[in-house]
Design an enzyme around this catalytic site. Structure first.
Site, short mmCIF file in Angstrom:
data_model
loop_
_atom_site.label_atom_id
_atom_site.label_comp_id
_atom_site.label_asym_id
_atom_site.label_seq_id
_atom_site.Cartn_x
_atom_site.Cartn_y
_atom_site.Cartn_z
N ASP A 306 67.25 -26.23 15.11
CA ASP A 306 66.64 -25.98 16.41
C ASP A 306 65.14 -26.25 16.39
O ASP A 306 64.50 -26.27 15.34
CB ASP A 306 66.88 -24.54 16.84
CG ASP A 306 66.23 -23.54 15.89
OD1 ASP A 306 66.44 -23.67 14.67
OD2 ASP A 306 65.49 -22.65 16.36
N GLU A 307 64.59 -26.45 17.56
CA GLU A 307 63.14 -26.49 17.79
C GLU A 307 62.40 -27.36 16.77
O GLU A 307 61.39 -26.96 16.20
CB GLU A 307 62.57 -25.07 17.80
CG GLU A 307 63.12 -24.23 18.94
CD GLU A 307 62.53 -22.83 19.00
OE1 GLU A 307 62.45 -22.28 20.10
OE2 GLU A 307 62.16 -22.29 17.93
N ALA A 308 62.90 -28.56 16.57
CA ALA A 308 62.21 -29.51 15.67
C ALA A 308 61.14 -30.21 16.49
O ALA A 308 61.17 -31.42 16.73
CB ALA A 308 63.21 -30.50 15.09
#
Length: 534
Positions: A306-308
């Site tokens: 997530d949230e790269a």
């Protein structure tokens, strides 16, 4: 008559008559269930103050049996331990002559004894409990019923994690998903990479102390959970949320690390592991080779995903696809946050849906902009725009969704209702991420995992249901428990019970009895004014 059980059973009938449970009442069990019965006796002693015994002359008979179980359909979804033939269904019968608890497996018997334990505690008074005559035939709706626990932003020592396992077991949750790595800390040993714990484990969010679990402590936690039929699933966050790794091994970091100060003692790093570097994959393989053997009961490894932030979509997809293959090559399956659906994945991957489209669409962006650094706003907006397609994309690839929507299952949002204990009001105002709208205890059960998940039309598309508690604002064990209870029991209700809608007054009446066990165990819990607590 509704029995004070959470989660609500599939089928219950009550009749005339009662049975008094008191000190010395015997429990007869076959040898293979002796350890299970001993734990039940100890739990009842703690929760209800009643000293039962394992005896040949029983008031309670426990046995392996399948009679009547097929009246309840098997669970849908995926099991974290990968077992295809496990069966958690059970029967419980109380008459004036005694109690009988049965199931086709030891796990099913454990679930039945858990229901009996809840009843004894609810009706306990002055050293005995008078139970109504009843028959329960029950089994879970979903096979994966879990809690994700963040131990990176605040390091919770093993004793605290064991208390969380006990909470899960009491409400028939069978997965503890440990978020053991993030920007703020690395919490698990990798012998070939000692700096991960020597440097990466130091500190946490703000000025909180750091720490990590030794291999011996992990083994003890995993065994403790397994005895209570809870599978511990490790999450190794990648390719983002990786600042602790870069502190330990700067050579893995990009030439320039970009981060944003969030103004609360934390910062958000926008740099990620680079899938085009051989050193990246040497690191990932070292970590997988060290972590996987520490969690032998788990068929899954959570790879984050997530949230790269700041990572090109193509690079993110390439990273996810290779990470999946590396996990699969080691005999395990992959679960990851919903963003992994942007890669090419197969049907054996479980996708954890968290960015609730309903909440995104109704978000007060003016309020968000007042709490979030201006530099972060366009990054968040881009991520939220992509999120709307994650669940449909996962389903189109044949993957099942592990349902964890922020609206109902993120336990780090503030409590909306007041506490009947005035001393808790300061904590209520302080603990909980302010970016989320506050939620009431009632909110947590007035939804359905199928009806309220976009693109999902049947239970068959759902891997399971999992709550999550993140610890940006949670610094102590008391604060952790304050946010978990009573929300955790609501998550269990939605994950286990086959009722697609929950009648709040009826649920609140069942919930009110749960505080007796919480008090006995000295768990901290939120005294919501919405419930008339026992």
């Amino acid at each position: 008559m509704n029995l004070p059980l959470i989660p609500a059973p599939a089928a219950t009938t009550t009749s005339d008559g009662t049975l008094v449970i008191g000190d010395g009442l015997g429990i007869a069990v076959p040898p293979e269930l002796a350890d299970l019965a001993a734990r039940f006796v100890e739990d009842v002693r703690i929760d209800a103050g009643i000293a039962l015994s394992v005896a040949a002359s029983p008031g309670v008979t426990v046995l392996i049996d399948s009679a009547g179980i097929d009246d309840v359909a098997p669970a849908s979804g995926l099991r974290a331990d990968g077992k295809d033939l496990a069966d958690e269904r059970y029967g419980l019968e109380i008459t004036s002559a005694g109690v009988r608890v049965w199931g086709p497996t030891a796990e099913g018997v454990h679930r039945g004894l858990t229901s009996l334990r809840q009843l004894i505690t609810a009706y306990a008074q002055d050293g005995s409990a008078t139970l109504p005559a009843a028959r329960v035939i029950d089994g879970p709706r979903f096979a994966w019923r879990g809690l994700s626990l963040d131990v990176a932003r605040t390091f919770h020592p093993p004793a605290v994690v064991r208390r969380v396992v006990d909470m899960c077991s009491l409400y028939k949750l069978n997965v503890l998903h440990l978020h053991v790595t993030d920007d703020q800390g690395w919490r698990i040993e990798v012998p070939s990479r000692p700096a991960l714990t020597e440097i990466g484990a130091c500190g946490a969010i703000g000025d909180r102390p750091g720490g990590y679990y030794t291999q011996a402590e992990v083994a003890e936690l995993v065994a403790y959970a397994a005895e209570r039929f809870v599978t511990v699933v490790p999450e190794i966050e990648m390719p983002g949320h990786i600042a602790a790794v870069f502190r330990a091994y700067p050579e893995l970091a990009p030439g320039e690390i970009r981060s944003i100060d969030l103004g609360n003692g934390a910062s958000l790093q926008l740099s990620t592991l680079d899938p085009d570097r051989a050193e990246t994959w040497e690191f990932v393989e070292d970590v997988l080779d060290a972590v996987i053997p520490q969690f032998p009961q788990s068929a899954y490894v959570h790879i984050g995903g997530d949230e790269a932030f700041g990572m090109p979509d193509e690079a993110h997809a390439a990273f996810v696809e290779r990470a999946v293959e590396l996990v699969r090559a080691r005999g395990k399956r992959v679960v990851g946050w919903q963003e992994i659906a942007r890669a090419s994945i197969s049907a054996d991957v479980a996708v954890q849906y968290w960015m609730d489209v309903h909440e995104v669409e109704s978000m007060d962006y003016d309020a968000v902009s007042s709490m979030v650094p201006a530099e972060l706003l366009p990054i968040l907006a881009e991520g939220l725009k992509k999120a709307a397609q994650d669940a449909p994309r996962a389903l189109a690839q044949g993957a099942r969704l592990l349902v964890s929507p922020t609206s109902w299952l993120y336990f780090d949002r503030p409590h909306a209702d007041a506490s009947s204990d005035a001393a808790q009001e300061e904590m209520r105002k302080r603990v909980g991420l302010p970016v989320y709208p506050a939620a009431s205890i009632r909110d947590s059960v007035e939804w359905d995992p199928v009806e309220n998940t976009p693109g999902v039309e049947s239970d068959a598309q759902v891997a399971g249901v999992e709550g999550a508690v993140w610890c940006e604002t949670i610094a102590t064990a008391d604060e952790l428990e304050f946010m978990l209870l009573p929300r955790l029991s609501g998550a269990a209700e939605k994950a286990w019970s086959r009722q697609t809608s929950t009648d709040w007054p009826e649920y609140a009446a069942r919930l009110s009895h749960q505080s007796k066990a919480w008090q006995q165990r000295e768990w901290t819990w939120f005294h919501s004014v919405e419930v008339d607590w026992a």
